[in-house]
Design a protein around this motif. Structure first.
Motif, PDB file in Angstrom:
ATOM      1  N   GLY A 284       0.658  -1.168   0.094  1.00  0.00           N
ATOM      2  CA  GLY A 284      -0.194   0.024   0.095  1.00  0.00           C
ATOM      3  C   GLY A 284       0.883   1.216   0.037  1.00  0.00           C
ATOM      4  N   SER A 285       0.394   2.506   0.138  1.00  0.00           N
ATOM      5  CA  SER A 285       0.907   3.721   0.146  1.00  0.00           C
ATOM      6  C   SER A 285       0.449   4.472   1.377  1.00  0.00           C
ATOM      7  CB  SER A 285       0.846   4.535  -1.093  1.00  0.00           C
ATOM      8  OG  SER A 285      -0.612   4.625  -1.305  1.00  0.00           O
ATOM      9  N   LEU A 286       1.169   5.424   1.521  1.00  0.00           N
ATOM     10  CA  LEU A 286       1.010   6.494   2.860  1.00  0.00           C
ATOM     11  C   LEU A 286       1.284   7.824   2.415  1.00  0.00           C
ATOM     12  CD1 LEU A 286       0.489   6.672   5.900  1.00  0.00           C
ATOM     13  CD2 LEU A 286       3.016   6.509   6.007  1.00  0.00           C
ATOM     14  N   VAL A 287       0.095   8.598   2.513  1.00  0.00           N
ATOM     15  CA  VAL A 287       0.386  10.417   2.148  1.00  0.00           C
ATOM     16  C   VAL A 287       0.551  10.987   3.549  1.00  0.00           C
ATOM     17  CG1 VAL A 287      -0.384  12.036   0.947  1.00  0.00           C
ATOM     18  CG2 VAL A 287      -0.665  10.102  -0.008  1.00  0.00           C
ATOM     19  N   MET A 288       1.553  11.762   3.565  1.00  0.00           N
ATOM     20  CA  MET A 288       1.891  12.465   4.901  1.00  0.00           C
ATOM     21  C   MET A 288       1.862  13.989   4.518  1.00  0.00           C
ATOM     22  SD  MET A 288       4.686   9.989   6.557  1.00  0.00           S
ATOM     23  CE  MET A 288       4.151  10.271   8.302  1.00  0.00           C
ATOM     24  N   ASN A 289       1.406  14.918   5.440  1.00  0.00           N
ATOM     25  CA  ASN A 289       1.471  16.233   5.226  1.00  0.00           C
ATOM     26  C   ASN A 289       1.861  16.859   6.568  1.00  0.00           C
ATOM     27  OD1 ASN A 289       0.577  19.116   4.925  1.00  0.00           O
ATOM     28  ND2 ASN A 289      -0.183  18.394   2.991  1.00  0.00           N
ATOM     29  N   ASP A 290       2.687  17.457   6.567  1.00  0.00           N
ATOM     30  CA  ASP A 290       2.993  18.299   7.932  1.00  0.00           C
ATOM     31  C   ASP A 290       2.744  19.870   7.872  1.00  0.00           C
ATOM     32  OD1 ASP A 290       4.944  19.815   6.016  1.00  0.00           O
ATOM     33  OD2 ASP A 290       6.975  18.876   6.766  1.00  0.00           O
ATOM     34  N   GLY A 291       1.992  20.271   7.155  1.00  0.00           N
ATOM     35  CA  GLY A 291       1.423  21.339   6.948  1.00  0.00           C
ATOM     36  C   GLY A 291       2.015  22.260   5.997  1.00  0.00           C
TER      37      GLY A 291
END
Length: 266
Positions: free
Chosen positions: A38-45
């Motif tokens: 699978g995949s993971l989308v991350m966002n730190d702002g």
């Protein structure tokens, strides 16, 4: 995420069959992870990171990060993570003599180039249930040390990140809140990241915004939601999680109470 009262495991295997978002979006400890499927989308702002199957990553502690887990088509999302808590790193520092020489800024998430050492190490953690069983504490301690040694070998510059035990400095509260209001975290997390006790945070907040943090956060999130729905044509179901609301019904109730109409009727 590990202390003496260990509220979370030091080795965590994640498995999901549907898209998943986490609750509180605060990275408390350094995390070394491998994306199995699978995949993971991350966002730190400020920046978005996409982690795909086979990728390795290092997440720095004391950061606000949103993430969404996407399972592969007709499959399961799988990842394995090693949490390097402060107690473990302090003990390692004393045993091996490593010390941070400077405070390092930069990205909250570091994508690690594939390395046979990473793959071999994380493959050795697949029987994680056995490793975590009572009586295997020494084995678990060795596996954590091994992770630290591998990271230091492949990325020597991480020394200044891993062994920086300082707390966040006191920073400008207004600019921080205006940038990070949409993160779904407890007030004590906001206080900590701005270098304040909770009491000082609330006092300083009132001086700047002339209201309580909870009221301001809800109002600011609702204002942004109204803008996104009315001006950008976004659906309520697409914005409430991104703006820090726990669930759609709570968001809809608060929105209607503030604007006199349900968000779906805008």
């Amino acid at each position: 995420m590990i202390h003496q009262n260990k509220p979370f495991p030091q080795i965590l295997y994640s498995c999901y069959v549907s898209r998943s978002r986490e609750g509180e979006q605060f990275v408390k400890e350094h995390v070394f992870s491998y994306q199995l499927a699978g995949s993971l989308v991350m966002n730190d702002g400020e920046k978005e990171y996409t982690i795909k199957e086979g990728d390795f990553r290092f997440c720095k502690r004391n950061n606000l990060v949103k993430f969404v887990k996407y399972p592969p088509e007709n499959g399961e999302y799988k990842s394995i993570s090693v949490y390097l808590d402060q107690d473990t790193l302090r003990n390692f520092s004393m045993e091996y003599g490593y010390k941070s020489e400077k405070r390092v800024a930069g990205d909250a998430i570091i994508n690690l180039a594939s390395d046979p050492l990473y793959k071999g190490y994380l493959d050795s953690l697949k029987p994680y249930d056995q490793i975590k069983q009572s009586g295997n504490e020494n084995l678990l301690s060795l596996k954590l040390k091994e992770a630290i040694l591998i990271l230091l070998h492949t990325r020597p510059e991480l020394k200044d990140v891993l062994f920086d035990f300082s707390e966040p400095d006191k920073i400008d509260l207004e600019s921080f809140m205006l940038q990070n209001y949409h993160f779904n975290v407890e007030l004590k997390r906001f206080a900590y990241l701005t270098g304040r006790s909770l009491a000082t945070f609330k006092r300083d907040f009132d001086k700047i915004f002339h209201t309580t943090p909870s009221r301001w956060l809800q109002q600011r999130r609702l204002q942004e939601a109204h803008y996104l729905i009315k001006e950008k044509g976004k659906a309520p179901s697409d914005v409430y999680l991104d703006l820090g609301f726990e669930d759609l019904s709570h968001f809809s109730f608060a929105f209607k109470k503030t604007y006199g109409v349900a968000p779906s009727r805008i």
